[in-house]
Scaffold this active site. Structure first.
Site, mmCIF file in Angstrom:
data_model
loop_
_atom_site.group_PDB
_atom_site.id
_atom_site.type_symbol
_atom_site.label_atom_id
_atom_site.label_comp_id
_atom_site.label_asym_id
_atom_site.label_seq_id
_atom_site.Cartn_x
_atom_site.Cartn_y
_atom_site.Cartn_z
ATOM 1 N N ASP A 121 48.659 40.382 38.878
ATOM 2 C CA ASP A 121 48.045 39.067 38.660
ATOM 3 C C ASP A 121 48.549 38.373 37.399
ATOM 4 O OD1 ASP A 121 46.522 39.560 40.954
ATOM 5 O OD2 ASP A 121 44.964 40.561 39.789
ATOM 6 N N LYS A 175 53.043 35.933 39.083
ATOM 7 C CA LYS A 175 54.358 36.063 39.727
ATOM 8 C C LYS A 175 54.572 34.939 40.743
ATOM 9 C CE LYS A 175 53.004 40.205 41.010
ATOM 10 N NZ LYS A 175 51.815 40.395 40.164
ATOM 11 N N GLY A 223 47.759 39.047 45.981
ATOM 12 C CA GLY A 223 47.189 37.708 46.108
ATOM 13 C C GLY A 223 47.902 36.827 45.113
ATOM 14 N N HIS A 224 48.751 35.942 45.597
ATOM 15 C CA HIS A 224 49.547 35.085 44.713
ATOM 16 C C HIS A 224 49.077 33.642 44.883
ATOM 17 C CE1 HIS A 224 52.984 38.304 44.842
ATOM 18 N NE2 HIS A 224 51.847 38.774 44.387
ATOM 19 N N GLN A 268 52.124 43.396 42.976
ATOM 20 C CA GLN A 268 51.530 44.367 42.030
ATOM 21 C C GLN A 268 52.341 44.348 40.728
ATOM 22 O OE1 GLN A 268 51.966 45.764 45.617
ATOM 23 N NE2 GLN A 268 50.172 44.505 45.736
HETATM 24 P P1 GDP Z 1 50.208 37.020 40.843
HETATM 25 O O1 GDP Z 1 49.480 37.970 41.714
HETATM 26 O O2 GDP Z 1 51.032 37.694 39.799
HETATM 27 O O3 GDP Z 1 50.991 35.986 41.612
HETATM 28 O O4 GDP Z 1 49.081 36.229 40.033
HETATM 29 P P2 GDP Z 1 47.716 35.611 40.657
HETATM 30 O O5 GDP Z 1 48.065 34.410 41.438
HETATM 31 O O6 GDP Z 1 46.920 36.666 41.313
HETATM 32 O O7 GDP Z 1 46.928 35.277 39.320
HETATM 33 C C1 GDP Z 1 47.435 34.419 38.378
HETATM 34 C C2 GDP Z 1 46.485 33.215 38.257
HETATM 35 O O8 GDP Z 1 46.814 32.504 37.074
HETATM 36 C C3 GDP Z 1 46.624 32.218 39.390
HETATM 37 O O9 GDP Z 1 45.364 31.639 39.644
HETATM 38 C C4 GDP Z 1 47.587 31.177 38.841
HETATM 39 O O10 GDP Z 1 47.375 29.891 39.389
HETATM 40 C C5 GDP Z 1 47.209 31.179 37.384
HETATM 41 N N1 GDP Z 1 48.319 30.872 36.459
HETATM 42 C C6 GDP Z 1 49.606 31.279 36.524
HETATM 43 N N2 GDP Z 1 50.282 30.865 35.431
HETATM 44 C C7 GDP Z 1 49.387 30.188 34.680
HETATM 45 C C8 GDP Z 1 49.467 29.537 33.387
HETATM 46 O O11 GDP Z 1 50.496 29.526 32.731
HETATM 47 N N3 GDP Z 1 48.310 28.977 32.917
HETATM 48 C C9 GDP Z 1 47.136 29.003 33.619
HETATM 49 N N4 GDP Z 1 46.061 28.434 33.085
HETATM 50 N N5 GDP Z 1 47.031 29.597 34.815
HETATM 51 C C10 GDP Z 1 48.138 30.182 35.330
HETATM 52 P P1 IMO Z 2 49.312 41.116 42.874
HETATM 53 O O1 IMO Z 2 50.599 41.118 43.664
HETATM 54 C C1 IMO Z 2 46.236 43.391 40.833
HETATM 55 C C2 IMO Z 2 45.292 47.365 42.417
HETATM 56 C C3 IMO Z 2 43.910 47.514 43.002
HETATM 57 C C4 IMO Z 2 43.651 48.982 42.679
HETATM 58 C C5 IMO Z 2 45.019 49.616 42.910
HETATM 59 C C6 IMO Z 2 45.197 50.247 44.284
HETATM 60 O O2 IMO Z 2 48.395 40.011 43.253
HETATM 61 O O3 IMO Z 2 49.586 41.209 41.421
HETATM 62 P P2 IMO Z 2 45.505 49.242 46.714
HETATM 63 O O4 IMO Z 2 44.635 48.337 47.533
HETATM 64 O O5 IMO Z 2 46.881 48.699 46.488
HETATM 65 O O6 IMO Z 2 45.536 50.645 47.251
HETATM 66 O O7 IMO Z 2 44.779 49.330 45.275
HETATM 67 O O8 IMO Z 2 45.966 48.572 42.750
HETATM 68 N N1 IMO Z 2 46.079 46.242 42.994
HETATM 69 C C7 IMO Z 2 46.283 45.080 42.366
HETATM 70 N N2 IMO Z 2 45.808 44.622 41.185
HETATM 71 N N3 IMO Z 2 47.099 42.649 41.545
HETATM 72 C C8 IMO Z 2 47.608 43.098 42.706
HETATM 73 O O9 IMO Z 2 48.564 42.440 43.381
HETATM 74 C C9 IMO Z 2 47.177 44.354 43.194
HETATM 75 N N4 IMO Z 2 47.443 45.092 44.286
HETATM 76 C C10 IMO Z 2 46.786 46.244 44.147
HETATM 77 O O10 IMO Z 2 42.983 46.675 42.356
HETATM 78 O O11 IMO Z 2 43.336 49.127 41.316
HETATM 79 MG MG MG Z 3 47.521 38.439 42.318
#
Ligand code: GDP
Ligand code: IMO
Ligand code: MG
Length: 429
Positions: free
Chosen positions: A21, A24, A48-49, A228
């Site tokens: 999270d 990416k 979850g992106h 991840q």
């Molecule tokens: P990922 O799984 O690595 O793609 O990240 P996620 O989407 O799960 O979580 C990142 C969250 O931070 C998302 O809600 C993005 O919209 C938000 N985000 C990403 N870059 C920035 C930033 O530079 N500033 C802020 N405020 N939010 C950001």
């Molecule tokens: P993105 O791509 C954050 C974590 C879960 C748990 C562990 C194992 O959005 O960054 P699983 O369901 O894969 O067997 O869970 O890995 N986990 C993540 N944490 N971002 C993710 O993906 C994750 N995918 C799995 O919370 O701790």
């Molecule tokens: Mg994510």
């Protein structure tokens, strides 16, 4: 953007450096206009992106985030695990948001393994049995599906092509799991569920390895969207509190059948602080009001499960470790804007265990209890960073936060996120 991309070459990977999270998806989306293929090599709908473009929100789970751009091709590689029901749901949700022409642009590997409903049942049941030692999985059936794969009883996408064989395998696997775990899964129901989406999935299947070999030969630009993060990697992460695949840079080669030597550049994504969902060690965690304030300011709730993310200070040991193990060329530091208004910012610089420096997060509970974390304290800034496009326009303390981090992690920070939108990115040459 061109100056940022140029030194990275044609085939570029994006890797999470912390515990997921980091943002990416946002960088992948921003870069995708410059690439032909956007590929997922590992994981499944546990990812979850989230992407914001002109105020509109999109959540990608198994689909590569780059599909927002109309000319990209999304590849879901052999190293992923595909939940066909979730996948069709995701396609339909994305179609509803107005993304056009998705189905002809999605190529799923014939060799990717299928996630069934029973894998989710097993995931939840194994977590329940672990009690307070649970991993905190996303309960998407990821671990049990990889377990079937490694145990050589998995069912692959190619099995969807032969209805009789598919039925035979589903019944055999359900019987096996019912017997070994004392479950009561109905094999016919599982089979019918998969059959309900089979005709929609079949046209999306192909040998993606050949597709990418041809793309490579034709000089196409290929972007690898990590899911991840390094510290959730099955081998290199904080085992057993990890996911079940190789999500570090090595997973690109095996998860797509792509020659490792042809990956020309690697970008690490690091949040300006640290978050983690699920259980496991987190040396810089803030179990106080500041942790809660960070969660609120950063909107730190999981995109897949809605769970609150644990929050803490930036940990340079964690990110430096990812830089070294993955061979990262540069870093995109995200969410710098979230730190505005915090008077002093702490950064972990070193770990000591029994007086000795150690370079990775310890995996045992005992070692983590004894771990001493050394910090430096840096002055914060008050200003709102939104809308800033140039590094020199950042407040002085924000600039020095960035330059201090890059020295500590020993990798240049060449992109900085200052907001949620695709446009909210500062590039540094
Ligand atoms: P990922 O799984 O690595 O793609 O990240 P996620 O989407 O799960 O979580 C990142 C969250 O931070 C998302 O809600 C993005 O919209 C938000 N985000 C990403 N870059 C920035 C930033 O530079 N500033 C802020 N405020 N939010 C950001
Ligand atoms: P993105 O791509 C954050 C974590 C879960 C748990 C562990 C194992 O959005 O960054 P699983 O369901 O894969 O067997 O869970 O890995 N986990 C993540 N944490 N971002 C993710 O993906 C994750 N995918 C799995 O919370 O701790
Ligand atoms: Mg994510």
């Amino acid at each position: 953007m061109q100056n940022f991309l140029q030194p990275l070459g044609l085939n570029v990977g994006v890797i999470g450096t912390q515990w997921g999270d980091e943002g990416k998806g946002k960088l992948v989306d921003a870069m995708s206009a410059h690439f032909d293929y956007i590929c997922r090599s590992t994981g499944g709908a546990n990812a979850g992106h989230t992407i914001y473009n002109e105020g509109k929100k999109y959540v990608f789970r198994l689909f590569p985030s780059g599909l927002l751009h109309p000319d990209t091709i999304g590849v879901i590689g052999n190293g992923t695990v595909v939940d066909p029901i979730d996948l069709i749901f995701e396609i339909k949700s994305l179609e509803e948001t107005g993304i056009e022409n998705i189905r002809p642009r999605v190529k799923i590997s014939l060799h990717a393994h299928l996630v069934f409903e029973y894998h989710k049942t097993i995931d939840a049941e194994l977590e329940r049995r672990k009690g307070d030692k649970k991993i905190g999985t996303t309960c998407r059936g990821i671990g049990p599906t990889y377990n079937d794969k490694i145990s050589r009883r998995g069912i692959r996408c190619e099995d969807l092509l032969d209805k009789e064989l598919l039925k035979e395998k589903v019944f055999a696997n359900v019987k096996f799991h019912n017997e070994t775990l004392g479950l009561n899964v109905d094999a016919e129901e599982e089979f019918q569920k998969i059959m309900s989406v089979r005709d929609e999935i079949k046209p999306l299947l192909t040998d993606t390895r050949i597709l990418l070999q041809e793309a490579l030969r034709d000089g196409k630009r290929i972007l690898f969207e990590g899911a991840q993060a390094h510290h959730l990697d099955i081998d290199h992460g904080t085992y057993p509190f990890v996911t079940s695949s190789n999500v570090s840079s090595g997973g690109i080669a095996t998860g797509l059948g792509f020659p490792a030597r042809k990956i020309t550049g690697l970008i690490g994504i690091a949040k300006a602080y640290t978050t983690r969902v699920g259980s496991g060690p987190f040396p810089t965690e803030l179990n106080d009001q500041l942790g809660e304030d960070l969660r609120a300011a950063g909107g730190e709730f999981g995109a897949v499960t809605g769970r609150p993310r644990r929050c803490g200070w930036f940990d340079a040991v964690v990110v430096r470790n990812s830089v070294e193990f993955n061979g990262l060329d540069c870093i995109n530091l995200t969410k710098l804007d979230v730190l505005s208004g915090i008077p002093e910012l702490k950064v972990a610089t070193k770990y000591l265990l029994d007086g000795q420096e150690i370079r990775t997060v310890p995996t045992t509970r005992k070692a983590n209890q004894k771990l001493e974390v050394e910090y430096i304290t840096l002055p914060g800034w008050e200003e709102d960073l939104s809308g800033i496009k140039d590094f020199t326009d950042l407040p002085e303390n924000a600039r020095s936060y960035v330059t201090t981090l890059e020295k500590l992690i020993r990798c240049p920070i060449r992109a900085i996120g200052v907001g949620m939108d695709r446009q909210d990115l500062i590039f540094r040459d």
